[in-house]
Design a protein around this motif. Structure first.
Motif, PDB file in Angstrom:
ATOM      1  N   CYS A 193       0.859  -1.178   0.000  1.00 56.78           N
ATOM      2  CA  CYS A 193       0.000   0.000   0.000  1.00 56.78           C
ATOM      3  C   CYS A 193       0.894   1.227   0.000  1.00 56.78           C
ATOM      4  O   CYS A 193       2.069   1.163   0.381  1.00 56.78           O
ATOM      5  CB  CYS A 193      -0.947   0.005   1.214  1.00 56.78           C
ATOM      6  N   ALA A 195       1.199   5.354   1.190  1.00 58.44           N
ATOM      7  CA  ALA A 195       0.703   6.430   2.047  1.00 58.44           C
ATOM      8  C   ALA A 195       1.363   7.723   1.588  1.00 58.44           C
ATOM      9  O   ALA A 195       2.593   7.841   1.623  1.00 58.44           O
ATOM     10  CB  ALA A 195       1.016   6.144   3.512  1.00 58.44           C
ATOM     11  N   HIS A 200      -0.984  10.621   5.321  1.00 58.05           N
ATOM     12  CA  HIS A 200      -1.010   9.214   4.893  1.00 58.05           C
ATOM     13  C   HIS A 200      -2.205   8.921   3.989  1.00 58.05           C
ATOM     14  O   HIS A 200      -2.934   7.946   4.189  1.00 58.05           O
ATOM     15  CB  HIS A 200      -1.029   8.279   6.108  1.00 58.05           C
ATOM     16  N   CYS A 252      -0.128   2.703   6.575  1.00 54.62           N
ATOM     17  CA  CYS A 252      -1.262   2.106   5.879  1.00 54.62           C
ATOM     18  C   CYS A 252      -1.173   0.586   6.012  1.00 54.62           C
ATOM     19  O   CYS A 252      -0.129   0.053   6.418  1.00 54.62           O
ATOM     20  CB  CYS A 252      -1.322   2.537   4.411  1.00 54.62           C
TER      21      CYS A 252
END
Length: 257
Positions: A193, A195, A200, A252
């Motif tokens: 993921c 951020a 974020h 994240c």
């Protein structure tokens, strides 16, 4: 292989240092100027981790001593030639060869790579989080074009400096517009993921990502063997590097592959 590479680097260092001591004065000074520019470029454009490790410190120490030896050789060479000229008079290889003025102008233009990079760092901080990244980049390119055109009405030295500055800043701006593609080229297919910025945010919640205007930092969290690893994007190195922020929680949660 590693031993051979070290030997090659050592031979190059010895050749450069000897050149500083043996070249005629004009060439030795140009070599010193070029070396200073190279050191400045490394300082401005090199990736600087938040928490340098022992390897980074060792590399900096080796680079420092290389330049100390180089400029020591240049200084001793110039002093030896000056003493020789007082004793015997300047002649033969002691005289500096004729060098085209274009070489000196080129050194001036090349030196402008350093202030242009420093300005880009300031712009990257000031423009971070801009809602109109494309417009800001087009404005910067228009300013670079104006500087480049205006340089032709200046004296030669000022013209070389302004052209070098404008061309470097334009190249940085164009490269900045490639950030989104650079990021995605280094992302795994799954198990990660992103951020973006201090809040974020996910990539779909921010404007198109460009180096000078993207919110900082950009952090990639990767899921590997049921553990997460956070890495930040280096805007100078154009790659993900070790995250040295020592954050307790990942910014994240990556999607399992």
């Amino acid at each position: 292989m590693a031993r051979r590479n070290r030997r090659v680097r050592l031979e190059i260092a010895v050749i450069v240092i000897l050149a500083g001591a043996l070249l005629p004065p004009g060439h030795a000074l140009r070599l010193g100027a070029l070396s200073l520019i190279g050191l400045g470029v490394l300082g401005v454009y090199g990736n600087t981790p938040y928490m340098p490790g022992a390897g980074n410190a060792l590399g900096q120490a080796l680079l420092f001593w290389f330049y100390i030896l180089l400029f020591g050789a240049i200084t001793l060479g110039l002093m030896a030639r000056w003493i020789w000229s007082l004793w015997r008079g300047p002649d033969g290889w002691m005289l500096s060869w004729r060098v085209p003025a274009a070489l000196d102008l080129g050194l001036i233009a090349l030196a402008m790579v350093i202030p242009a990079g420093m300005l880009a760092v300031v712009l990257g901080d000031g423009l971070a989080g801009s809602d109109a990244p494309l417009r800001m980049h087009l404005i910067l390119l228009a300013i670079c074009a104006s500087l480049g055109l205006g340089a032709f009405w200046l004296p030669k030295v000022a013209r070389a400096a302004e052209l070098g500055f404008a061309l470097t800043l334009a190249a940085i701006t164009v490269d900045s517009m490639r950030l989104d593609g650079q990021l995605h080229s280094q992302l795994p297919a799954t198990g990660y993921c992103l951020a973006i910025g201090p809040d974020h945010l996910p990539p779909d919640k921010v404007p198109p990502l460009m180096g000078l205007t993207a919110p900082k930092p950009i952090v990639r969290v990767i899921l590997s063997d049921d553990r997460t690893r956070a890495e930040r994007w280096s805007f100078r190195g154009h790659r993900f590097v070790r995250d040295g922020t020592q954050s307790q929680e990942p910014p994240c949660t990556p999607t399992p592959p």
